[in-house]
Structure formats: C-alpha cells, structure tokens
Design an enzyme around this catalytic site. Structure first.
Site, short mmCIF file in Angstrom:
data_model
loop_
_atom_site.label_atom_id
_atom_site.label_comp_id
_atom_site.label_asym_id
_atom_site.label_seq_id
_atom_site.Cartn_x
_atom_site.Cartn_y
_atom_site.Cartn_z
N LEU A 144 0.85 -1.18 0.00
CA LEU A 144 0.00 0.00 0.00
C LEU A 144 0.89 1.23 0.00
CD1 LEU A 144 -2.62 -1.20 2.66
CD2 LEU A 144 -2.57 -1.63 0.18
N ASP A 145 0.98 1.89 -1.14
CA ASP A 145 1.93 2.98 -1.36
C ASP A 145 1.44 4.28 -0.73
OD1 ASP A 145 4.26 4.20 -2.87
OD2 ASP A 145 2.60 5.32 -3.76
#
Length: 646
Positions: free
Chosen positions: A305-306
């Site tokens: 999850l950037d």
C-alpha cells in the site's frame, strides 16, 4: 474428471490437471501441510471436497464476520452513508468470494503464537524488488525476460517473492502515476506474463492508493463533471490555509486544472500529474477495495500500500497519519482477513520510526511495515565507522504484534530517505551524509519544512556507490563493505528485501538521471539482459557483488534462526565499529550470533560478559559464512567482515 485416464498420471500431475496448474500445486505443497503426493489415493479423491470456492453458507458466515468488523469503521468514516457503503462493499467481496479460489496459505492471524506452524512466512522468504521492465530482451516481453533471468541464474530458490513495482499503464514517476489500475502496461507484457512469473515465485503487487494519474479516466471524468467521479478528487479553494499540511516535496500542494466549469484547484501531494484521491467519498473506498480484490484475484500473495500516510485530508491538521487513514488500512485488513487470509498487507510510510510502526496498529493493520530507518542508519554507520546509533536503535526496537513483522531493506526504487533519521542521529550528521552522497556522484532531494526552510529528504544514489570510497582504488574492499551491509540486513528480525540494483551491484546511472531530469533514475537503470549477463559473469565488480549476494542468500534461507519471528537480542560491545546481536529460531532449536565489523580496521570482540548476561553459552562456534570455527567469547573480525556464528 475421467478417472480411467488420470490414474495413469502421477499424483502431482493429476492435481495440476484438476486444479489449474503447477502454481496451485506449489502453493498447496508449500503453504498447507507437508503432502506426500504419491501416497494420496488420487483415483478415489473427491475433488468436490477440495473445492476452494466459497459455498453460499460460507459466504453468509463471511458476510456476518466482515460486517461486524467494518461497520464501526464505515460509521466513523462516513456517518449516515455507512449503510449504503457497506452494501456496495459487500457486493464486491461477495463476487470475489464466489468466483476466486482461496490460495490456501494462511497469513499470520492476530493472537497466534510465532512458530506454531501458522505463520505466513519463514526464513526462506526473501523478496526481490524489481520493475516489470527491469530487463529488456529481443523478442520477449520484459516480464518474460525477468522470469528467464530468475530461472537461468537459479534465483527462485533463494528469492521466493518478487515485489513488482507498478506494472500498470502510467503517465509519470516511473509507474506511480497510474492511468489504469486493472491493466498491465502493454510495453511490459500482459496478465499471462504475470501468471507465468507467479509459477516460480510469489508476487507482491504495488497498490498506488493515494493518487491517480491526471490522465486517468477517473480524473478526466472528474474534470468533465461526470457524476460517477464528481467527488473522487480533493478540490480546494487556493485561499485556504494549508500551511500545517506535511509536505514530502517542495512542489505546490494544489494544482490548477482547466475544465468546462472553469479553473479547478486540486490536491496533488507528490506532483501535478499525481492527483490525490478523495477517500472522504465512499465510492472511492469501494473502488479501491475492488482494485485490491482484483490484485488478489490475479495472484498477489502480498499487496504493498503505497504512500498510505497521506490518504485522509483534514484542514487545520498535518493530513498525515490521521485516525481516518488508519481506519481505512484496518478496513483493508478486515477484507483480506475474511476474504483472502493467505494475503499479506505491506504499508509504505517513509517517515520517522515511531510514526512508521503505528501502521502495525494493535495487530489489526499492516502485516509488515518497512524499516525505513535501517538504510540510512546502516549507511551512516559504515561511512563513519561508528555503529553506536545503529546499535542503540536496534536495542530499542519493539517486538511487532503477533502476526506482524518488519520489512527490512537497504535500497529501493525511491532512494534513501533521511526523514526516518529524525531523533536517531544529530542533524549535523544527516547533513554530512548528504555531503558524502554528492561526493560519490549522487543527488540530494529536499523538502519544504513548515517554517519555510528546506531539509534533506532523500539521497538519490545506488547503495553500492553510496558505500564506495571515491578516493580508493581497491574494488575488493568496496565489495566487502557493501556485502557487510547486506549481510547485516539479511540477519535482522523481519522479512528481508533486496533491490535489483543491490543484487547486481549497479553503479550510479547518472546518464539516465541527467537525460530525464529525474534524480531517482540514478538508481533505476533498465538493463539489456545480454549486457547484464556479461557483467555478472565477467570478472569485474558486478560479478563479485552478484556471486557474493547469491552466497549470502543461499546460506541465509537455510538458517531457522533467521525466521522473521525469531527473537533478536543486541549484545553490548565497546568497539565503536562493532555490532553484535543474537537471533533465535521460534522453536528454540537454533541460535546464531551475528558479529559485524563496520570499520576499516580489524577488531577482536570480547563477548563473554555480554553473552553471559544474555543467558547464552560461549564455546566454540562455526561461522556459517566462512566455515571457520572460533570461540564465541573472543571473535576476531577483519575489516567489514560479518560472521554468523551458529
């Protein structure tokens, strides 16, 4: 199934035919129980009993489990819109559960004890971080070339997971401005190439949650007034006081876009082309959960999850790590736990350590968080030949919650962040680290501070060149120094990850950075496969690094003490350049003393007192790396030597 035909096949081959290929068999054999394929009664096996899809009754149970977990979060986030959001959310999860097989592997669950066989990882899990177009080969899609490289170099047994950086159509930032979340960039290959790669390794997909490309259909619809996307992005009056907002860049926070309705000012945390999504709109959350499930459907074992720290915006705050942001990540974890418990979530928040580890939650958020303080601390210790700050930080590390672990690395596509050094070393040493980076041909990126000043944010340089002595001519010593860093990283508690350019010892690609005007491209070179093979099998520095890395990886995956959940105890030492810690396997059957010399002079470490205080016996031990035997109470180390004393 035609039993008369399949009885002639071996057990594994029958499993492949019935369940969809060797990739499924690989997941079963590795992640469930140790199966003796030939002993199973394949002819009489009722494949219906092995159905991996959810039945109607199972989906009802799943619905109730998920509803109980996410409804309080939806009410906190969306108030009166929570019920409608839940219905839309469940429709996505139900469709996924009805059509997508469970992969069988259970991710670590909250409350489970490490070492009980239920963990979703072990000492054999090492991650390779790579771009989908990392390698170019005539007549092959880049994804196929990457698969060929892993197989031909016999890397799959030691790099069992590959983190593919965004492989979707994009408009900028080397993939992190996503135009279409659900398509493979045709320049890299297609979904079949992704599936083929997954036959030999597990995959981490990159989920760019915070922002989308300004060229995406979603944003074009937003600008055109399409009702479906009306609130998908964050529009703001430019007169609004946004001075409290945390800024990772010195670019404008708001970007003006033209539209039929006139100029519109939209929140753009990272660049004018990366437009922040509005998670205060329930439809955005539902869309993003749908993307998450699609990635799992396409074979992701783990989803990164950037830039998640920036998800929720609130005027008058930093808009960083807000409670609503954590609730969104927890909701994603709820969905994964209930619908796809074999999948891991990894959060990316390049911030000081205490902020970073907040994404463990209470064991109900990320399965893994990056050790962002490790790369700059390790680099600074090796360049200064003083491991004091590194030792102190490791000694003070908290143990992650059950079912969670650290994601250890020294380099990535993003360069070396220095914000995670805040509170760990004095600011003058951070500035000195920036100076050393420029001396070695790298770049330093800056960010704007609330008081208007600028501060180093990131060091753009390959990790090998960051550790190279610019005034020396001894390549062998440079290689030793670099491998010292990698051996320490591979020894630490958590799951290790190796960036492609660390695996192959890449030098700075200044040409790529200067031609593009993008400093980060100094560490993002894309190789011609034949050119790379020549370098790796020649007689130069890259060959030395590659062979050294393969040796480290092969020996590391065989040590139970390096299980991600194994205990870690730092042993006090008086020599400034020394680092010593002990790793213990979860089942207590193996202990390894990791002794490292981060300096240019040989040292002898007297460890009898420190090991005794830790309740450990001394005696003669064998170094896993060198094969030499020596008394553990008095360890002699050459410059930049690391010993794994088993």
């Amino acid at each position: 199934m035609h039993r008369s035909t399949d009885r002639a096949l071996s057990g594994p081959d029958r499993f492949d035919r019935a369940r969809g290929g060797p990739g499924c068999r690989r997941l079963f054999s590795r992640y469930l129980s140790p199966l003796n394929w030939e002993d199973l009664n394949w002819g009489d096996l009722n494949w219906g009993d092995l159905s991996l899809r959810k039945s109607g009754s199972e989906r009802s149970i799943m619905q109730e489990q998920l509803r109980r977990r996410v409804e309080p979060r939806l009410r906190l986030l969306y108030g009166e819109q929570a019920d409608a959001c839940w219905e839309r959310l469940w429709s996505r999860v139900e469709r996924f559960a009805a059509t997508v097989p469970s992969r069988g592997r259970m991710a670590p669950s909250r409350g489970r004890m490490a070492g009980d066989g239920s963990a979703g990882w072990d000492e054999s899990d090492i991650v390779l971080i790579a771009y989908g177009d990392q390698l170019q080969s005539s007549g092959k899609a880049p994804l196929a070339a990457l698969r060929d490289f892993l197989r031909s170099e016999e890397l799959e047994p030691v790099l069992k997971m590959v983190h593919l950086l965004p492989f979707f159509p994009f408009s900028s930032d080397d993939g992190f401005a996503v135009v279409d979340y659900l398509a493979v960039d045709e320049r890299l290959g297609d979904w079949a190439d992704i599936a083929n790669l997954a036959q030999g390794v597990d995959l981490i997909f990159d989920f760019v949650m915070n922002h989308a490309s300004s060229e995406s259909a979603w944003f074009r619809g937003f600008l055109q007034g399409d009702e479906r996307f009306k609130r998908h992005f964050v529009e703001m009056d430019p007169a609004t006081d946004l001075s409290q907002v945390t800024r990772p860049r010195n670019s404008p926070l708001l970007t003006e876009f033209s539209s039929p309705q006139g100029p519109r000012h939209v929140w753009t945390t990272f660049s004018a082309d990366q437009v922040d999504l509005n998670f205060a709109e329930p439809a955005v959350l539902v869309r993003m959960v749908d993307v998450l499930l699609k990635y799992i459907e396409k074979g992701a074992r783990c989803v990164r999850l950037d830039a998640v720290g920036f998800l929720w915006k609130k005027i008058g705050t930093s808009s960083m790590h807000l409670r609503e942001t954590h609730e969104i990540i927890k909701l994603m974890r709820d969905v994964v736990d209930v619908a796809a418990p074999h999948v891991l979530l990894l959060t990316e928040t390049n911030v000081p350590h205490e902020e970073n580890i907040s994404y463990f939650g209470d064991g109900d958020e990320a399965h893994m968080v990056y050790q962002f303080s490790l790369p700059p601390l390790l680099l600074e210790a090796l360049l200064s030949q003083d491991a004091t700050a590194l030792r102190r930080w490791l000694a003070e590390l908290t143990t992650p919650p059950a079912g969670a672990t650290y994601f250890n690395f020294t380099a990535s596509h993003d360069g070396i962040g220095v914000r995670p050094l805040e509170g760990l070393i004095p600011h003058d040493r951070v500035l000195r680290l920036a100076e050393e980076t420029t001396k070695r041909g790298g770049y330093v990126s800056y960010r704007s501070r609330p008081d208007g000043s600028e501060s180093p944010y990131e060091l753009n340089i390959t990790y090998f060149d960051a550790l190279r002595d610019p005034e020396a001519t001894d390549d062998a010593l440079d290689v030793r120094r670099f491998l010292c860093a990698q051996a320490i990283m591979l020894s630490l508690r958590g799951m290790p990850a190796v960036y492609f350019h660390s695996l192959v010892g890449s030098p700075n690609d200044r040409e790529g950075a200067e031609q593009s005007g993008i400093p980060r491209r100094i560490n993002r070179k894309k190789y011609d496969l034949d050119e790379l093979r020549s370098a790796l099998h020649g007689s130069g520095v890259q060959q030395q690094v590659f062979e050294g890395m393969k040796t480290l990886l092969a020996k590391r995956v065989a040590q139970k003490a390096f299980h991600p959940d194994g205990d870690q105890t730092v042993i006090p030492v008086t020599e400034p350049a020394a680092l010593v810690f002990v790793r213990t396997s979860p089942d207590q059957t193996q202990r390894i003393i990791v002794a490292a010399n981060l300096g240019a002079s040989a040292v002898t470490l007297n460890l009898a007192t420190g090991l005794g205080d830790a309740g450990l016996e001394c005696g003669t031990r064998t170094d896993v790396l060198s094969g030499a035997s020596a008394p553990a109470e008095k360890v002699a180390l050459d410059p930049y030597q690391v010993a794994w004393l088993g």
